[in-house]
Write a protein that holds these residues in place. Sequence first.
Motif, PDB file in Angstrom:
ATOM      1  N   GLY A  72       0.782  -1.229   0.000  1.00  0.00           N
ATOM      2  CA  GLY A  72       0.000   0.000   0.000  1.00  0.00           C
ATOM      3  C   GLY A  72       0.812   1.277   0.000  1.00  0.00           C
ATOM      4  N   ARG A  73       2.006   1.241  -0.596  1.00  0.00           N
ATOM      5  CA  ARG A  73       2.875   2.422  -0.570  1.00  0.00           C
ATOM      6  C   ARG A  73       2.865   3.214  -1.875  1.00  0.00           C
ATOM      7  NH1 ARG A  73       7.875   1.300  -0.252  1.00  0.00           N
ATOM      8  NH2 ARG A  73       7.946  -0.957  -0.126  1.00  0.00           N
ATOM      9  N   ILE A  74       1.953   2.880  -2.781  1.00  0.00           N
ATOM     10  CA  ILE A  74       1.778   3.726  -3.959  1.00  0.00           C
ATOM     11  C   ILE A  74       0.482   4.515  -3.795  1.00  0.00           C
ATOM     12  CG2 ILE A  74       3.094   2.247  -5.512  1.00  0.00           C
ATOM     13  CD1 ILE A  74       0.465   1.122  -6.567  1.00  0.00           C
ATOM     14  N   GLY A  75       0.498   5.752  -4.312  1.00  0.00           N
ATOM     15  CA  GLY A  75      -0.706   6.567  -4.213  1.00  0.00           C
ATOM     16  C   GLY A  75      -1.801   6.037  -5.116  1.00  0.00           C
ATOM     17  N   ARG A  76      -1.453   5.820  -6.390  1.00  0.00           N
ATOM     18  CA  ARG A  76      -2.393   5.264  -7.349  1.00  0.00           C
ATOM     19  C   ARG A  76      -1.610   4.756  -8.557  1.00  0.00           C
ATOM     20  NH1 ARG A  76      -7.110   3.190  -6.629  1.00  0.00           N
ATOM     21  NH2 ARG A  76      -7.425   4.894  -5.129  1.00  0.00           N
ATOM     22  N   LEU A  77      -1.937   3.562  -8.993  1.00  0.00           N
ATOM     23  CA  LEU A  77      -1.382   3.052 -10.243  1.00  0.00           C
ATOM     24  C   LEU A  77      -2.528   2.955 -11.235  1.00  0.00           C
ATOM     25  CD1 LEU A  77       1.221   0.213 -10.736  1.00  0.00           C
ATOM     26  CD2 LEU A  77      -0.574   0.672 -12.398  1.00  0.00           C
ATOM     27  N   TYR A  78      -2.453   3.758 -12.287  1.00  0.00           N
ATOM     28  CA  TYR A  78      -3.464   3.766 -13.340  1.00  0.00           C
ATOM     29  C   TYR A  78      -3.038   2.777 -14.420  1.00  0.00           C
ATOM     30  CZ  TYR A  78      -4.718   8.155 -11.073  1.00  0.00           C
ATOM     31  OH  TYR A  78      -5.074   9.102 -10.148  1.00  0.00           O
ATOM     32  N   ALA A  79      -3.924   1.860 -14.776  1.00  0.00           N
ATOM     33  CA  ALA A  79      -3.645   0.856 -15.792  1.00  0.00           C
ATOM     34  C   ALA A  79      -4.618   1.032 -16.952  1.00  0.00           C
ATOM     35  CB  ALA A  79      -3.773  -0.550 -15.206  1.00  0.00           C
ATOM     36  N   ILE A  80      -4.075   1.224 -18.153  1.00  0.00           N
ATOM     37  CA  ILE A  80      -4.892   1.397 -19.344  1.00  0.00           C
ATOM     38  C   ILE A  80      -4.635   0.240 -20.298  1.00  0.00           C
ATOM     39  CG2 ILE A  80      -5.290   2.843 -21.377  1.00  0.00           C
ATOM     40  CD1 ILE A  80      -4.499   5.246 -19.734  1.00  0.00           C
ATOM     41  N   ASP A  81      -5.692  -0.331 -20.838  1.00  0.00           N
ATOM     42  CA  ASP A  81      -5.554  -1.377 -21.841  1.00  0.00           C
ATOM     43  C   ASP A  81      -6.781  -1.353 -22.747  1.00  0.00           C
ATOM     44  OD1 ASP A  81      -3.576  -3.989 -22.065  1.00  0.00           O
ATOM     45  OD2 ASP A  81      -5.550  -4.360 -22.944  1.00  0.00           O
ATOM     46  N   GLN A  82      -6.589  -1.745 -24.004  1.00  0.00           N
ATOM     47  CA  GLN A  82      -7.704  -1.758 -24.958  1.00  0.00           C
ATOM     48  C   GLN A  82      -8.617  -2.966 -24.766  1.00  0.00           C
ATOM     49  OE1 GLN A  82      -6.251  -2.206 -28.962  1.00  0.00           O
ATOM     50  NE2 GLN A  82      -5.327  -4.196 -28.563  1.00  0.00           N
ATOM     51  N   ASP A  83      -8.127  -3.979 -24.042  1.00  0.00           N
ATOM     52  CA  ASP A  83      -8.864  -5.236 -23.878  1.00  0.00           C
ATOM     53  C   ASP A  83      -9.732  -5.165 -22.625  1.00  0.00           C
ATOM     54  OD1 ASP A  83      -9.591  -7.923 -23.251  1.00  0.00           O
ATOM     55  OD2 ASP A  83      -7.913  -8.659 -24.449  1.00  0.00           O
ATOM     56  N   LYS A  84     -11.054  -5.198 -22.813  1.00  0.00           N
ATOM     57  CA  LYS A  84     -11.977  -5.110 -21.686  1.00  0.00           C
ATOM     58  C   LYS A  84     -11.789  -6.258 -20.703  1.00  0.00           C
ATOM     59  CE  LYS A  84     -15.604  -2.690 -24.283  1.00  0.00           C
ATOM     60  NZ  LYS A  84     -17.015  -2.759 -24.770  1.00  0.00           N
ATOM     61  N   GLU A  85     -11.467  -7.437 -21.224  1.00  0.00           N
ATOM     62  CA  GLU A  85     -11.262  -8.596 -20.358  1.00  0.00           C
ATOM     63  C   GLU A  85     -10.057  -8.389 -19.447  1.00  0.00           C
ATOM     64  OE1 GLU A  85     -10.510 -13.418 -20.833  1.00  0.00           O
ATOM     65  OE2 GLU A  85     -11.337 -12.255 -22.498  1.00  0.00           O
ATOM     66  N   SER A  86      -9.002  -7.817 -19.984  1.00  0.00           N
ATOM     67  CA  SER A  86      -7.820  -7.541 -19.171  1.00  0.00           C
ATOM     68  C   SER A  86      -8.114  -6.501 -18.102  1.00  0.00           C
ATOM     69  CB  SER A  86      -6.664  -7.066 -20.062  1.00  0.00           C
ATOM     70  OG  SER A  86      -6.188  -8.110 -20.884  1.00  0.00           O
ATOM     71  N   VAL A  87      -8.821  -5.455 -18.491  1.00  0.00           N
ATOM     72  CA  VAL A  87      -9.152  -4.392 -17.542  1.00  0.00           C
ATOM     73  C   VAL A  87     -10.000  -4.935 -16.401  1.00  0.00           C
ATOM     74  CG1 VAL A  87     -10.466  -2.252 -17.266  1.00  0.00           C
ATOM     75  CG2 VAL A  87      -8.901  -2.529 -19.207  1.00  0.00           C
ATOM     76  N   ALA A  88     -10.966  -5.782 -16.728  1.00  0.00           N
ATOM     77  CA  ALA A  88     -11.824  -6.353 -15.696  1.00  0.00           C
ATOM     78  C   ALA A  88     -11.015  -7.211 -14.729  1.00  0.00           C
ATOM     79  CB  ALA A  88     -12.934  -7.176 -16.338  1.00  0.00           C
ATOM     80  N   LEU A  89     -10.066  -7.988 -15.266  1.00  0.00           N
ATOM     81  CA  LEU A  89      -9.233  -8.823 -14.403  1.00  0.00           C
ATOM     82  C   LEU A  89      -8.378  -7.969 -13.475  1.00  0.00           C
ATOM     83  CD1 LEU A  89      -7.314 -12.025 -15.252  1.00  0.00           C
ATOM     84  CD2 LEU A  89      -6.086 -10.134 -14.182  1.00  0.00           C
ATOM     85  N   ILE A  90      -7.759  -6.914 -14.015  1.00  0.00           N
ATOM     86  CA  ILE A  90      -6.930  -6.037 -13.188  1.00  0.00           C
ATOM     87  C   ILE A  90      -7.737  -5.462 -12.036  1.00  0.00           C
ATOM     88  CG2 ILE A  90      -5.670  -3.844 -13.132  1.00  0.00           C
ATOM     89  CD1 ILE A  90      -4.850  -4.391 -16.035  1.00  0.00           C
ATOM     90  N   GLN A  91      -8.900  -4.939 -12.347  1.00  0.00           N
ATOM     91  CA  GLN A  91      -9.718  -4.304 -11.319  1.00  0.00           C
ATOM     92  C   GLN A  91     -10.168  -5.330 -10.269  1.00  0.00           C
ATOM     93  OE1 GLN A  91      -9.942  -0.863 -11.709  1.00  0.00           O
ATOM     94  NE2 GLN A  91     -10.446  -1.025  -9.542  1.00  0.00           N
ATOM     95  N   ARG A  92     -10.484  -6.521 -10.746  1.00  0.00           N
ATOM     96  CA  ARG A  92     -10.957  -7.568  -9.835  1.00  0.00           C
ATOM     97  C   ARG A  92      -9.846  -8.080  -8.921  1.00  0.00           C
ATOM     98  NH1 ARG A  92     -12.640 -10.549 -13.537  1.00  0.00           N
ATOM     99  NH2 ARG A  92     -10.944 -12.032 -13.706  1.00  0.00           N
TER     100      ARG A  92
END
Length: 327
Positions: free
Chosen positions: A162-182
């Motif tokens: 928990g030592r990062i303020g925020r890591l923003y992850a961008i990807d064109q693949d909706k499946e990848s984005v959903a996995l990251i968030q989950r």
Amino acid sequence: MANVNIDTFLDDAHTLISQGEIKDGIATVFKGLFAKRMAMPPEDWRKFVAAEALTHPVKEAVHSCPFTRHSFTKPRGYAGDAGLIDLIYHGISARNIELDGIAEKIAEFTLNAPAARAVRYRRELLARYIDETAAKENEPLILSIAAGHLREIELSRAALNGRIGRLYAIDQDKESVALIQREYGRYNVSASVGSVRQILNGKIKFNGLSLVYAAGLFDYLPDNIAQRLIEHMFSFLKPGGRMLVANFLPQIPDIGYMESYMDWHLIFRSSDELLRLFDSLPQNKVDRFITTFDPDKNIAFVEAIKNRNNEAPVRATVVQHHAAEAT
């Protein structure tokens, strides 16, 4: 293994595999395809792949490897998807796939070939950059472009603690984005669907970032797009922030196998060619460039550090060293 006869290597490889000499057989395929790829003009190489490599009986054996078959069939519709990279990171066993002896030994070979080793090193390097950034400042803001499954998070102590303020992850693949968030949302990660085009046209923008990186993206971008993206990435940084891009180097040992039996085509660049993509950055705002490599020199990494306010820049300094030594 003896020298490969590039006129008969597919037949030789098929014979070896049929006789149970799986490792020597797949090594013969790799070496023969590399020799052919290096010796042939692009059009002749494409004809050879279509007319000979993909019609030879050895294809059935190599496509029994889940890693090779995943790349060739492209289940998400494009090459080099995050599922493929996960196979490189975690191996076949993580998928609970039952393989026969031939498939298992071919997968063991391909997943430990130079390109796969370089991809695993790249993941470790990204985690180290995240940790170094968090060690230098409190709760930094970080951006990953074409993030895939963002598996470097699993190797980052700073993120997991928990030592990062925020890591923003961008990807064109909706499946990848959903996995990251989950799987990683609890680690101060925010994932969203986005494309290079949206960054270039200003629909996606950031400011005040301490670190921005793109791991596998530049292997697919033509020079003009890559250069423009670098300009935008650099503009997202706060003074003292740094950006990192990676690119596979030309003539990697896997190139023939990747382009034929995996149908995985990259835009290869030398370290000098990758560095030249940074030429349009405002030099008075660049503190320095640093070029590094994976241990086997299959991937080049270029880091650009943004000049801090009121500090004289180190004009276009290029520090080249072996990335494995920078530990």
